[in-house]
Design an enzyme around this catalytic site. Structure first.
Site, PDB file in Angstrom:
ATOM      1  N   ALA A  73       0.727  -1.179  -0.031  1.00 10.96           N
ATOM      2  CA  ALA A  73       0.003  -0.130  -0.160  1.00 10.96           C
ATOM      3  C   ALA A  73       0.992   1.094   0.116  1.00 10.96           C
ATOM      4  O   ALA A  73       2.025   1.101   0.633  1.00 10.96           O
ATOM      5  CB  ALA A  73      -1.017  -0.087   1.289  1.00 10.96           C
ATOM      6  N   GLY A 118       0.889  -5.166   1.074  1.00 12.61           N
ATOM      7  CA  GLY A 118      -0.273  -5.191   0.252  1.00 12.61           C
ATOM      8  C   GLY A 118      -0.252  -5.762  -1.320  1.00 12.61           C
ATOM      9  O   GLY A 118      -1.213  -6.602  -1.706  1.00 12.61           O
ATOM     10  N   GLU A 121      -0.571  -9.484  -0.011  1.00  7.46           N
ATOM     11  CA  GLU A 121      -1.881  -9.540   0.166  1.00  7.46           C
ATOM     12  C   GLU A 121      -2.917  -9.648  -1.139  1.00  7.46           C
ATOM     13  O   GLU A 121      -3.755 -10.339  -1.088  1.00  7.46           O
ATOM     14  CB  GLU A 121      -2.273  -8.362   1.106  1.00  7.46           C
ATOM     15  CG  GLU A 121      -1.849  -8.608   2.320  1.00  7.46           C
ATOM     16  CD  GLU A 121      -2.043  -7.344   3.186  1.00  7.46           C
ATOM     17  OE1 GLU A 121      -1.654  -6.230   2.907  1.00  7.46           O
ATOM     18  OE2 GLU A 121      -2.673  -7.216   4.256  1.00  7.46           O
ATOM     19  N   GLU A 141       4.806  -4.902   7.603  1.00  4.48           N
ATOM     20  CA  GLU A 141       4.097  -3.631   8.094  1.00  4.48           C
ATOM     21  C   GLU A 141       4.371  -3.543   9.565  1.00  4.48           C
ATOM     22  O   GLU A 141       4.413  -2.380   9.879  1.00  4.48           O
ATOM     23  CB  GLU A 141       2.496  -4.249   8.104  1.00  4.48           C
ATOM     24  CG  GLU A 141       1.913  -3.820   6.711  1.00  4.48           C
ATOM     25  CD  GLU A 141       1.850  -5.188   5.840  1.00  4.48           C
ATOM     26  OE1 GLU A 141       2.642  -6.081   6.294  1.00  4.48           O
ATOM     27  OE2 GLU A 141       1.284  -5.352   4.993  1.00  4.48           O
TER      28      GLU A 141
END
Ligand code: CAA
Length: 271
Positions: A73, A118, A121, A141
């Site tokens: 992200a 992300g 993910e 993260e």
């Protein structure tokens, strides 16, 4: 009716290969294909269009360039989010991941480089992953003062087992393609040279089968692997992700990334 292939996107490229193979390319190379809100919005539009387009039988999802699939992200965008905005940001990622996971045709993640945060993910939300020998996975993260927010806490555990997912999420350790293969995160590792072409060949095998039968098998397997239970879990994840926004460690972790220095985290606090 206008086709999804006629739409123009800022951060995506869509190509159609015969027979019925859509190649969806994340195209934001200046940020190593990191996912900001605008890109998540475009992905939602593209995936809904691909789900509805009867000419598409299989989707191959990849990143532009040789360096990154998706480097996570967008940290620059997340840096100053409030807790409420953090929940909304995580939920917009979940929406995209759910479209990948539940659309009525298979989506193959063709992971050509870094798939961090992300990125791992989104790959995990696809039906399966084919990795280039240059692929690197990871959930970094906690080094940014947050947790995986696009479903990683659950989909990683589903793929590699809870103890391995715990180790990877707690440590933020990166996993190269050969280890990803050994732990069952990816189905195949292919040479970097000619990678996308080789993944499209895999997609061709699927595209040659009965699309209705493949779609039925997918929907059963998604339900069978408890998509409904997953909804409750990812909602809890989005709220936990949001609670960390604005915390000392989140500001420090993301500030350190932007300033290209090591973070200096606080001890354990109540967030
Ligand atoms: N967000 C925003 N920008 C990013 C980015 C990200 N996730 N990853 C890379 N970039 C940008 C860099 O800031 C840099 O921009 P500038 O040239 O303007 O400085 C550019 O992409 C190139 O990156 P690097 O110079 O860092 O390239 P490198 O080869 O030295 O390192 C890398 C590559 C190891 C992937 C490194 O960029 C990196 O660690 N990126 C961050 C990875 C990460 O932590 N991802 C998780 C994000 S959090 C998340 O995803 C939460 C969630 O679950 C929802």
């Amino acid at each position: 009716m206008s086709s999804v292939f006629d739409k123009s996107f800022e951060n995506l490229v869509l190509q159609l290969e015969t027979p019925g193979i859509a190649v969806l390319i994340l195209n934001r190379p200046r940020a190593l294909n990191a996912l900001n809100s605008a890109t998540l919005r475009e992905l939602r539009v593209a995936l809904m269009g691909l789900a509805e387009d009867s000419t598409v039988r299989v989707v191959v999802f990849t990143g532009e360039g040789e360096k990154a699939f998706i480097a996570g992200a967008d940290i620059a965008e997340m840096k100053d989010l409030s807790p409420g905005d953090g929940v909304a940001f995580a939920q917009s990622g979940h929406e995209v991941a759910k479209l990948l996971e539940t659309m009525p045709k298979p989506v193959i993640a063709a992971v050509n480089g870094f798939a961090l945060g992300g990125g791992t993910e989104m790959a995990l939300a696809c039906d399966f992953i084919i990795a280039s020998e240059k692929a690197v996975f990871g959930q970094p993260e906690v080094g940014l003062g947050i947790i995986p927010g696009f479903g990683g806490c659950f989909r990683l555990a589903r793929a590699v087992g809870l103890p391995r997912a715990k180790e990877l999420i707690y440590s933020g350790r990166r996993v190269k393609a050969d280890e990803a293969m050994a732990i069952g995160l990816v189905n195949h590792v292919l040479p970097a040279e000619g990678f996308l072409k080789a993944v499209i060949e895999h997609a061709r095998t699927i595209a040659g089968q009965s699309a209705s039968a493949v779609s039925k098998a997918k929907s059963l397997m998604v339900e069978f692997t408890e998509a409904m239970g997953l909804n409750t879990k990812i909602d809890a994840e989005a709220h936990a992700f949001g609670r960390l926004m604005g915390s000392f460690d989140q500001r420090e972790g993301m500030g350190a990334f932007t300033e290209k220095r090591k973070p200096n985290f606080q001890g354990l606090t109540n967030v």
